[in-house]
Design a protein around this motif. Structure first.
Motif, PDB file in Angstrom:
ATOM      1  N   UNK A   1      -7.976  24.817  46.219  1.00  0.00           N
ATOM      2  CA  UNK A   1      -8.061  26.208  46.649  1.00  0.00           C
ATOM      3  C   UNK A   1      -9.278  26.910  46.042  1.00  0.00           C
ATOM      4  N   UNK A   2      -9.520  26.653  44.769  1.00  0.00           N
ATOM      5  CA  UNK A   2     -10.667  27.254  44.106  1.00  0.00           C
ATOM      6  C   UNK A   2     -11.974  26.744  44.713  1.00  0.00           C
ATOM      7  N   UNK A   3     -12.032  25.440  45.043  1.00  0.00           N
ATOM      8  CA  UNK A   3     -13.222  24.895  45.681  1.00  0.00           C
ATOM      9  C   UNK A   3     -13.456  25.551  47.043  1.00  0.00           C
ATOM     10  N   UNK A   4     -12.376  25.746  47.796  1.00  0.00           N
ATOM     11  CA  UNK A   4     -12.511  26.427  49.080  1.00  0.00           C
ATOM     12  C   UNK A   4     -12.996  27.843  48.936  1.00  0.00           C
ATOM     13  N   UNK A   5     -12.571  28.508  47.845  1.00  0.00           N
ATOM     14  CA  UNK A   5     -13.045  29.869  47.591  1.00  0.00           C
ATOM     15  C   UNK A   5     -14.552  29.878  47.302  1.00  0.00           C
ATOM     16  N   UNK A   6     -15.020  28.925  46.477  1.00  0.00           N
ATOM     17  CA  UNK A   6     -16.442  28.862  46.153  1.00  0.00           C
ATOM     18  C   UNK A   6     -17.287  28.505  47.381  1.00  0.00           C
ATOM     19  N   UNK A   7     -16.707  27.719  48.309  1.00  0.00           N
ATOM     20  CA  UNK A   7     -17.439  27.338  49.515  1.00  0.00           C
ATOM     21  C   UNK A   7     -17.372  28.404  50.598  1.00  0.00           C
ATOM     22  N   UNK A   8     -16.620  29.464  50.349  1.00  0.00           N
ATOM     23  CA  UNK A   8     -16.559  30.572  51.303  1.00  0.00           C
ATOM     24  C   UNK A   8     -15.528  30.430  52.387  1.00  0.00           C
ATOM     25  N   UNK A   9     -14.573  29.482  52.246  1.00  0.00           N
ATOM     26  CA  UNK A   9     -13.541  29.319  53.271  1.00  0.00           C
ATOM     27  C   UNK A   9     -12.397  30.319  53.104  1.00  0.00           C
ATOM     28  N   UNK A  10     -12.279  30.945  51.955  1.00  0.00           N
ATOM     29  CA  UNK A  10     -11.213  31.901  51.698  1.00  0.00           C
ATOM     30  C   UNK A  10     -11.837  33.244  51.333  1.00  0.00           C
ATOM     31  N   UNK A  11     -11.152  34.343  51.645  1.00  0.00           N
ATOM     32  CA  UNK A  11     -11.714  35.669  51.303  1.00  0.00           C
ATOM     33  C   UNK A  11     -11.738  35.892  49.802  1.00  0.00           C
ATOM     34  N   UNK A  12     -12.575  36.830  49.395  1.00  0.00           N
ATOM     35  CA  UNK A  12     -12.707  37.110  47.962  1.00  0.00           C
ATOM     36  C   UNK A  12     -11.444  37.747  47.392  1.00  0.00           C
ATOM     37  N   UNK A  13     -10.813  38.593  48.160  1.00  0.00           N
ATOM     38  CA  UNK A  13      -9.593  39.263  47.730  1.00  0.00           C
ATOM     39  C   UNK A  13      -8.434  38.767  48.595  1.00  0.00           C
ATOM     40  N   UNK A  14      -7.348  38.405  47.957  1.00  0.00           N
ATOM     41  CA  UNK A  14      -6.182  37.862  48.664  1.00  0.00           C
ATOM     42  C   UNK A  14      -4.979  38.729  48.353  1.00  0.00           C
TER      43      UNK A  14
END
Length: 587
Positions: free
Chosen positions: A57-70
């Motif tokens: 999940x953290x890797x997806x966040x760094x790659x921009x697949x997840x929004x900054x705020x959840x």
């Protein structure tokens, strides 16, 4: 940054456990690993899996697949709270029963698990009156908490599949339908790669009266069938091209140049095939089923069919996923129990399958139950995952298999013990060949009866009435295209009544789906207050909401995230706002 450290610690714990079992195993039969040890091992494995998921999940966040705020939605928040409440109830009950009944905490946890899940093997039971009395409130509230947790899990899984799978399937269906739709002969010729219609075919001698629709349709079809054969099933049109003859012109021998085509090089053929321009690709595209959508109602019905297909896909997809999860938990759980209970009970794989099945259905005969220190901890974790999965599977079967059985039962009753009015009429309408055969037999029988009884003269009045012009009501498309005979004030009153009607539909138990006739009236009420200037219409759509749309386009009301009632209510309120604003300007 602590997640990689946690993963490393879990790897170390598992490695130490494996090394301890390899270099300093317990001396059998006097020594063995306790249930607490196996609980710790299972917890370490679960924490490891959870940490790896968090790292992904953290890797997806760094790659921009997840929004900054959840932000958690209501379903996710409810699932977390109810899951925590259930496990607090399970763990706290184990502490109480271990104190009251004299169990060890691990045995008390196992006892609470089989009690709340209503399995009841009977291998561990409350031996005194205080413990038996505590079972009354503990089991009732535990079952309630379990049901709430399972319901939240089902809602969470349904919402995830709706956003990621169901909606994607619906959009793909719409794109396929939109890509295969044609609205005129010109589009049909362009799609099939046929030459345009010649002016000589288009011109018809003027006879002083309008050419019939049937004759024009036959003429269009005749002009097209010189290139191939058309199979028409409902709105679906399939084109089978005639095989071209050597030296002939065009498709089927018309319009093709006599000049031989220069052979392509190998690289040119590969490039043509990569660009989907090869002869095989063109023939495959021509054989593709096209959908003839000439009228707006055809597009509406096509979108309704997409919705129906998506609903069936949603039901059977959920059933397939639940059945797959059930099968994996059943078969893999049987393997683990066979290995864990090998020294204690010498279980075969079939016996382990039987034990897991009885446990999944919460039957709990008690002839087989986990007895080893490794089997009981695994059963606690496995049952808390497998039995909710089984419950969700039964619920999904209720939406699909049980509903199909109920429909089959009602259909059988309609034809046999409880005949339904009009069932034979509907059957004949669905089978036109049988209907035509019966009509032909009926006419032959009536002709024989007329010959036997003689002929009677027809009443001149009836003959004149038979030749009168057909007074059947106009079609829905003509009604939708005709200008309303009422004034804008009358439409405003109808608009207020429609808003009240749609607001009542929002309170219905199931989302309302409106018929095409109702949509025609809603469309008239939405559009009567719009501006006549196209530029102002576009500006109104950007500021307020949609006024013009295509039923199978990206802006279709049936693709909205809200129900049809809510969508219509918003558009009607916007129309009322435009009308009042216009009236204020006039004053």
């Amino acid at each position: 940054m602590l997640r990689p450290v946690f993963c490393l610690q879990y790897f170390k714990l598992i490695a130490i456990t494996v090394a301890l079992n390899a270099h300093d195993p317990p001396i059998r039969p006097g020594e063995t690993y306790s249930q607490g040890f196996w609980h710790a091992v299972i917890a370490a494995v679960l924490y490891l899996v959870g940490s790896m998921i968090l790292m992904i999940n953290m890797l997806g966040y760094f790659l921009g697949h997840y929004p900054q705020h959840f932000d958690l939605d209501d379903d996710q928040r409810t699932l977390i709270l109810q899951t925590m409440m259930f496990f607090f109830w399970l763990a706290g009950g184990a502490a109480v029963f271990s104190k009251v009944c004299g169990f060890t905490y691990t045995n008390a946890l196992y006892f609470c698990d089989v009690t709340v899940l209503t399995i009841g093997f009977g291998d561990i039971v409350a031996t005194n009156d205080p413990g038996r009395g505590l079972i009354f409130p503990y089991s009732v509230f535990g079952i309630i908490f379990l049901g709430l947790m399972i319901n939240s899990i089902r809602k969470f899984a349904a919402s995830m599949s709706k956003d990621k799978i169901i909606r994607k399937h619906q959009l793909n269906e719409r794109e396929r339908t939109f890509g295969r739709s044609v609205t005129s002969e010109k589009e049909l010729r362009d799609r099939l790669g046929l030459p345009p219609r010649r002016e000589s075919d288009a011109r018809r001698p003027s006879t002083g009266r309008k050419q019939s629709t049937v004759a024009s349709a036959l003429g269009r079809r005749a002009s097209l069938e010189q290139y191939g054969h058309f199979d028409v099933h409902g709105r679906n049109v399939t084109f089978h091209e005639h095989k071209s003859h050597a030296g002939g012109g065009g498709r089927g021998g018309a319009g093709r140049s006599m000049k031989p085509k220069a052979p392509l090089s190998r690289d040119a053929k590969l490039q043509e095939r990569a660009a989907n321009k090869g002869a095989h690709t063109r023939r495959a595209n021509r054989r593709e089923k096209l959908i003839l959508l000439k009228e707006e109602k055809d597009r509406f019905d096509a979108m309704r069919e997409i919705q129906s297909n998506t609903s069936r896909f949603k039901q059977y997809y959920a059933l397939a996923m639940s059945a797959l999860a059930f099968g994996i938990l059943w078969c893999v759980g049987a393997v683990v129990f066979m290995v864990a209970e090998k020294r204690e009970q010498q279980l075969s794989y079939f016996e382990a399958l039987y034990f897991c099945y009885v446990s999944l259905l919460t039957i709990g005969y008690g002839d087989l139950s986990p007895k080893s220190n490794a089997g009981k901890p695994f059963f606690v974790v496995w049952s808390l995952v497998a039995i909710p999965t089984m419950t969700i599977l039964v619920s999904d079967m209720g939406d699909t298999v049980v509903s199909a059985i109920n429909r089959g039962t009602f259909t059988l009753a309609d034809w046999t013990v409880m005949p339904k009015a009009g069932v034979w009429h509907d059957f004949l309408e669905a089978h036109p060949r049988l209907k035509n055969w019966l009509e032909q037999k009926t006419k032959e029988r009536q002709a024989k009866q007329r010959i036997e009884h003689g002929f009677s003269l027809q009443d001149p009045d009836e003959e004149a009435g038979a030749n009168e012009e057909d007074t059947s009501p106009p079609t829905l498309e003509k009604l939708a295209e005709e200008p309303p005979e009422v004034t804008e004030h009358d439409l405003a009153r109808k608009l207020a009544l429609a808003i009240k009607h749609v607001a009542n539909d929002l309170r219905a138990d199931r989302p309302k789906k409106y018929s095409y006739e109702e949509w025609v009236e809603f469309t008239r009420l939405i559009r009567f207050s719009r501006n006549k200037n196209p530029e102002e219409v576009e500006q109104e759509e950007e500021e307020e909401g949609l006024v013009e749309w295509d039923w199978i386009g990206e802006d279709s009301p049936m693709l909205a995230d809200v129900s049809e009632s809510e969508w219509v209510l918003d558009r009607l309120c916007e129309s009322l706002n435009r009308y009042t604003r216009t009236m204020a300007k006039e004053v």
